[in-house]
Motif scaffolding. Structure first.
Motif, mmCIF file in Angstrom:
data_model
loop_
_atom_site.group_PDB
_atom_site.id
_atom_site.type_symbol
_atom_site.label_atom_id
_atom_site.label_comp_id
_atom_site.label_asym_id
_atom_site.label_seq_id
_atom_site.Cartn_x
_atom_site.Cartn_y
_atom_site.Cartn_z
ATOM 1 N N SER A 68 39.661 102.864 10.999
ATOM 2 C CA SER A 68 38.646 103.231 10.004
ATOM 3 C C SER A 68 38.648 104.732 9.707
ATOM 4 C CB SER A 68 37.258 102.813 10.501
ATOM 5 O OG SER A 68 36.877 103.563 11.644
ATOM 6 N N GLU A 69 39.363 105.510 10.520
ATOM 7 C CA GLU A 69 39.416 106.953 10.299
ATOM 8 C C GLU A 69 40.367 107.332 9.174
ATOM 9 O OE1 GLU A 69 40.214 108.971 13.949
ATOM 10 O OE2 GLU A 69 38.794 107.757 15.106
ATOM 11 N N SER A 70 41.143 106.369 8.692
ATOM 12 C CA SER A 70 42.090 106.663 7.613
ATOM 13 C C SER A 70 42.008 105.578 6.543
ATOM 14 C CB SER A 70 43.526 106.743 8.157
ATOM 15 O OG SER A 70 44.453 106.850 7.092
ATOM 16 N N ASP A 71 41.977 105.987 5.272
ATOM 17 C CA ASP A 71 41.965 105.032 4.165
ATOM 18 C C ASP A 71 43.342 104.428 3.930
ATOM 19 O OD1 ASP A 71 39.288 105.533 3.739
ATOM 20 O OD2 ASP A 71 39.679 107.135 2.269
ATOM 21 N N LEU A 72 44.358 104.964 4.582
ATOM 22 C CA LEU A 72 45.726 104.517 4.351
ATOM 23 C C LEU A 72 46.144 103.390 5.284
ATOM 24 C CD1 LEU A 72 47.446 107.994 3.842
ATOM 25 C CD2 LEU A 72 46.617 106.409 2.096
ATOM 26 N N ILE A 73 45.298 103.033 6.257
ATOM 27 C CA ILE A 73 45.632 101.973 7.215
ATOM 28 C C ILE A 73 44.854 100.715 6.860
ATOM 29 C CG2 ILE A 73 45.612 101.274 9.640
ATOM 30 C CD1 ILE A 73 45.845 104.184 10.420
ATOM 31 N N ASP A 74 45.554 99.611 6.666
ATOM 32 C CA ASP A 74 44.932 98.335 6.323
ATOM 33 C C ASP A 74 44.347 97.707 7.592
ATOM 34 O OD1 ASP A 74 44.156 95.954 5.320
ATOM 35 O OD2 ASP A 74 46.156 95.255 4.716
ATOM 36 N N SER A 75 43.042 97.483 7.603
ATOM 37 C CA SER A 75 42.375 96.964 8.797
ATOM 38 C C SER A 75 42.131 95.457 8.728
ATOM 39 C CB SER A 75 41.042 97.685 9.010
ATOM 40 O OG SER A 75 40.181 97.485 7.905
ATOM 41 N N ASP A 76 42.570 94.810 7.660
ATOM 42 C CA ASP A 76 42.312 93.370 7.507
ATOM 43 C C ASP A 76 42.903 92.561 8.657
ATOM 44 O OD1 ASP A 76 40.934 93.832 5.205
ATOM 45 O OD2 ASP A 76 42.541 93.221 3.838
ATOM 46 N N GLU A 77 44.129 92.873 9.039
ATOM 47 C CA GLU A 77 44.793 92.116 10.109
ATOM 48 C C GLU A 77 44.049 92.275 11.430
ATOM 49 O OE1 GLU A 77 48.985 92.046 12.651
ATOM 50 O OE2 GLU A 77 48.890 93.110 10.735
ATOM 51 N N ILE A 78 43.559 93.491 11.696
ATOM 52 C CA ILE A 78 42.820 93.733 12.939
ATOM 53 C C ILE A 78 41.533 92.915 12.954
ATOM 54 C CG2 ILE A 78 41.847 95.506 14.443
ATOM 55 C CD1 ILE A 78 43.518 97.568 12.924
ATOM 56 N N GLU A 79 40.827 92.901 11.835
ATOM 57 C CA GLU A 79 39.579 92.144 11.748
ATOM 58 C C GLU A 79 39.815 90.649 11.941
ATOM 59 O OE1 GLU A 79 38.102 93.267 7.953
ATOM 60 O OE2 GLU A 79 37.163 95.122 8.674
#
Length: 220
Positions: free
Chosen positions: A97-108
Motif C-alpha cells: 500500500s506504500e506504492s501506487d505501482l504495486i498491484d495488491s489484488d493478488e495479495i488480498e
C-alpha cells in the motif's frame, strides 16, 4: 507468488516512466542538457517490490505447510500455521500500500482465501470435539446402566468444562449448528447428573464392604 509493478495508462512500465527523468530537457536558451538527478523513485519502488515478494513467498510456504497439517487432521498446528500465514500476508499488503505501482489484488485474494480456510479448520475441529463429547456421554450412560454411579458422576462432572469451552468457541465463530448440538449434549449431561446424584443420596455406596463373619463348623 510474485507481484510485478503496474503499467501506466500509455502501456509503459513504471521503470520506463521513471527513466523519463533522465531524458534530455530543453533549457531556456533553447539548448538541451541531460538531467543528473538520481532515479530515486524507481529504486524505492524496486525495494518495496522485493520486500512484498519476499513476504508473499514466506506466506505461501506457511499456507502450504498449514494445509499439510489440515490434511493430517492436526487441527491445532494447522490453525497456528494459518495464523502465521495470515499475518505475513497482512504485512505484505501493508507494504504494497506504500506504492501506487504495486498491484495488491493478488495479495488480498490470498489473504481472503487463508481466512476462509481457517474458518473451515475451526469448524472441523469443533465438529470433532462434539463427536468426542457424544462418545463420552454414551460411555457414561453405559456406566449408569452397570450401576457404576460414582464413576458416572465423576465423568459427568468433568464434561462440564469441556462443553463450556467448545460452546464458547462455537459462539465466537458463529457456528449455530454446532451450538444446537452442544445444547442437546448439555441437557443430557445435566439430566444424567441429576439422576445419578439423586440415586447416590438415596442409596449411598458404603465406604467399605463389611466382611462376612468367620464361621467355624465343628463335626461330631
Amino acid at each position: 507468488g510474485s507481484i510485478s509493478e503496474e503499467t501506466n495508462s500509455s502501456g509503459a512500465s513504471s521503470s520506463d516512466s521513471a527513466s523519463s527523468a533522465n531524458q534530455t530537457a530543453t533549457t531556456a536558451s533553447g539548448a538541451t542538457s541531460t538531467s543528473s538527478e538520481p532515479d530515486t523513485t524507481s529504486a524505492a519502488d524496486s525495494e518495496l517490490l522485493a520486500s512484498v515478494n519476499d513476504s508473499l513467498n514466506r506466506a505461501d510456504n506457511l499456507r502450504d505447510k498449514a494445509q499439510n497439517y489440515h490434511d493430517a487432521e492436526e487441527y491445532n498446528r494447522a490453525l497456528e500455521t494459518y495464523n502465521r500465514a495470515r499475518g505475513t500476508y497482512e504485512n505484505a499488503l501493508e507494504t504494497a500500500s506504500e506504492s501506487d505501482l504495486i498491484d495488491s489484488d493478488e495479495i488480498e485474494q490470498k489473504l481472503t482465501a487463508v481466512e476462509e480456510t481457517r474458518q473451515k479448520v475451526h469448524y472441523q475441529q469443533l465438529r470433532g470435539e462434539v463427536d468426542s463429547l457424544q462418545s463420552s456421554l454414551d460411555r457414561t450412560e453405559t456406566l449408569i446402566g452397570e450401576n457404576e454411579l460414582t464413576r458416572a458422576q465423576q465423568r459427568l462432572a468433568g464434561l462440564e468444562s469441556r462443553l463450556a469451552s467448545v460452546s464458547e468457541t462455537a459462539i465466537k465463530h458463529g457456528f449455530d449448528d454446532i451450538q444446537d448440538g452442544l445444547a442437546t449434549l448439555k441437557q443430557r449431561r445435566e439430566s444424567h447428573l441429576e439422576e445419578v446424584t439423586e440415586q447416590l443420596r438415596s442409596d449411598p455406596v458404603p465406604d467399605s464392604i463389611p466382611r462376612a463373619p468367620n464361621i467355624s463348623v465343628e463335626y461330631d
